[in-house]
Design an enzyme around this catalytic site. Structure first.
Site, mmCIF file in Angstrom:
data_model
loop_
_atom_site.group_PDB
_atom_site.id
_atom_site.type_symbol
_atom_site.label_atom_id
_atom_site.label_comp_id
_atom_site.label_asym_id
_atom_site.label_seq_id
_atom_site.Cartn_x
_atom_site.Cartn_y
_atom_site.Cartn_z
ATOM 1 N N ARG A 190 0.857 -1.181 0.000
ATOM 2 C CA ARG A 190 0.000 0.000 0.000
ATOM 3 C C ARG A 190 0.893 1.231 0.000
ATOM 4 N NH1 ARG A 190 -2.324 -3.448 4.026
ATOM 5 N NH2 ARG A 190 -4.429 -4.166 3.479
ATOM 6 N N LYS B 127 -2.489 -2.226 7.860
ATOM 7 C CA LYS B 127 -3.639 -1.630 8.540
ATOM 8 C C LYS B 127 -3.755 -2.160 9.960
ATOM 9 C CE LYS B 127 -6.512 -0.545 4.532
ATOM 10 N NZ LYS B 127 -7.838 -0.736 3.878
ATOM 11 N N HIS C 127 -2.140 2.243 -6.062
ATOM 12 C CA HIS C 127 -3.034 1.108 -5.835
ATOM 13 C C HIS C 127 -3.192 0.262 -7.100
ATOM 14 C CE1 HIS C 127 -5.082 -0.269 -2.305
ATOM 15 N NE2 HIS C 127 -6.133 -0.638 -2.994
ATOM 16 N N ARG D 146 -0.514 -2.208 -6.959
ATOM 17 C CA ARG D 146 -0.881 -3.254 -5.978
ATOM 18 C C ARG D 146 -1.849 -4.243 -6.626
ATOM 19 N NH1 ARG D 146 -1.527 -4.499 -0.395
ATOM 20 N NH2 ARG D 146 -3.676 -4.791 0.294
ATOM 21 N N HIS E 299 -4.561 -8.908 3.530
ATOM 22 C CA HIS E 299 -6.015 -8.858 3.711
ATOM 23 C C HIS E 299 -6.412 -9.689 4.921
ATOM 24 C CE1 HIS E 299 -6.927 -7.812 -0.779
ATOM 25 N NE2 HIS E 299 -6.647 -6.745 -0.059
ATOM 26 N N TYR F 27 -9.959 -10.687 -6.997
ATOM 27 C CA TYR F 27 -8.944 -10.950 -8.016
ATOM 28 C C TYR F 27 -9.220 -12.219 -8.798
ATOM 29 C CZ TYR F 27 -6.487 -7.166 -5.827
ATOM 30 O OH TYR F 27 -6.167 -5.931 -5.341
#
Length: 299
Positions: free
Chosen positions: A147, A173, A242, A245, A268, A277
């Site tokens: 990120r 995150k 992004h 990514r 994730h 994806y």
């Protein structure tokens, strides 16, 4: 809590200090919750009813807010009211049962493999130190699926494990750490940048990537340099961090088919976030089928 503004400030402080959400996420919460306070006006939050929340959502929709944005806004409102309920400030959560207009599911935009290769070709006419830095940034984005905030926050102490072990520890995150692999080309680019970084960096600067003033490179400058590189490479669309990514994830999935591995590398929390994806992967498979299968070829 005496006022809605004071409650909002206390809630945002908890998100930042106790739940350790990123400044960007807290800023989004602030913006969404300020819409609630503006819509409520003089009405105390504890007196708001479900029909009023529905009306506020309809008003925002009428102002052009998309279904995706409304879903995020409603989620922020719902969480705020839940927090207020825990502190005895409201009798019930008026957002429960309120749904936003359904948003179309948008697939992430990814570069084709040949477009990624073009993007990562060096360009002439730049300061060689800046060129080395930019190439290390772009290669790392594409190599490891970082990120923007993760890459910008890297310090020089990350280089040792990258150059010797081929892996990088990043803080994602909610301050969740993960290890990601770093490919050969990215390692070479980082080694080249490490050789000249000292010519730009301030003596007391720990950041891996620095600007011409010697300080940590900002998110905005990274975005601008990547966008500039895409233009110089002749790519027909805007390229942002992004997108690299997404390109990393879709290209790894196309080659390996290992969704769990991609989930781990992207950081994730849920496999559901990564499953988008598989749609990109199917598009790739469908294209191959259409061009290769004897019964699928168009006459």
């Amino acid at each position: 809590m005496s006022t809605a503004s004071a409650a909002l400030a206390a809630y945002l402080a908890e998100l930042a200090e106790q739940r350790r959400l990123s400044p960007h996420t807290v800023s989004n919460y602030r913006r969404d919750l300020e819409k609630l306070l503006a819509a409520a006006g003089e009405t105390p939050l504890g007196q708001l009813q479900v029909h009023q929340i529905r009306r506020y959502v309809a008003q925002l929709h009428g102002q052009g807010l998309s279904g995706r944005s409304l879903a995020r806004t409603l989620s922020a409102w719902r969480g705020f009211f839940a927090w207020l309920g825990e502190h005895g400030a409201v009798p019930a959560n008026p957002c429960e049962g309120v749904r936003s207009p359904k948003a179309p599911r948008l697939l992430p935009k990814a570069l084709a493999v040949d477009e990624a290769a073009r993007l990562l070709e060096p360009v002439d006419g730049d300061d060689l130190r800046l060129a080395a830095r930019d190439m290390a940034i772009f290669e790392l984005f594409y190599s490891s699926g970082l990120r923007l905030a993760e890459l910008a926050a890297l310090d020089c102490d990350a280089l040792d494990s990258v150059l010797h072990e081929g892996e990088l520890r990043v803080l994602g995150k909610r301050s969740k750490a993960r290890l990601v692999p770093v490919g050969r080309m990215a390692r070479q680019a980082l080694a080249a940048w490490a050789e000249v970084r000292g010519e730009l960096a301030a003596a007391d600067e720990s950041a891996l990537f620095v600007g011409q003033r010697g300080r940590r490179l900002s998110h905005r400058m990274i975005q601008l340099r990547l966008s500039r590189q895409a233009v110089l490479a002749g790519l027909p669309r805007h390229v942002h961090p992004h997108m690299l990514r997404h390109s990393f994830a879709s290209h790894v999935l196309q080659s390996s088919g290992d969704l769990r591995a991609v989930q781990e590398m992207l950081g994730h929390a849920s496999i559901a976030s990564t499953q988008v994806y598989t749609h990109l992967d199917f598009q790739h498979l469908a294209k191959v089928y259409d061009t290769a299968h004897p019964r699928a070829k168009r006459k």
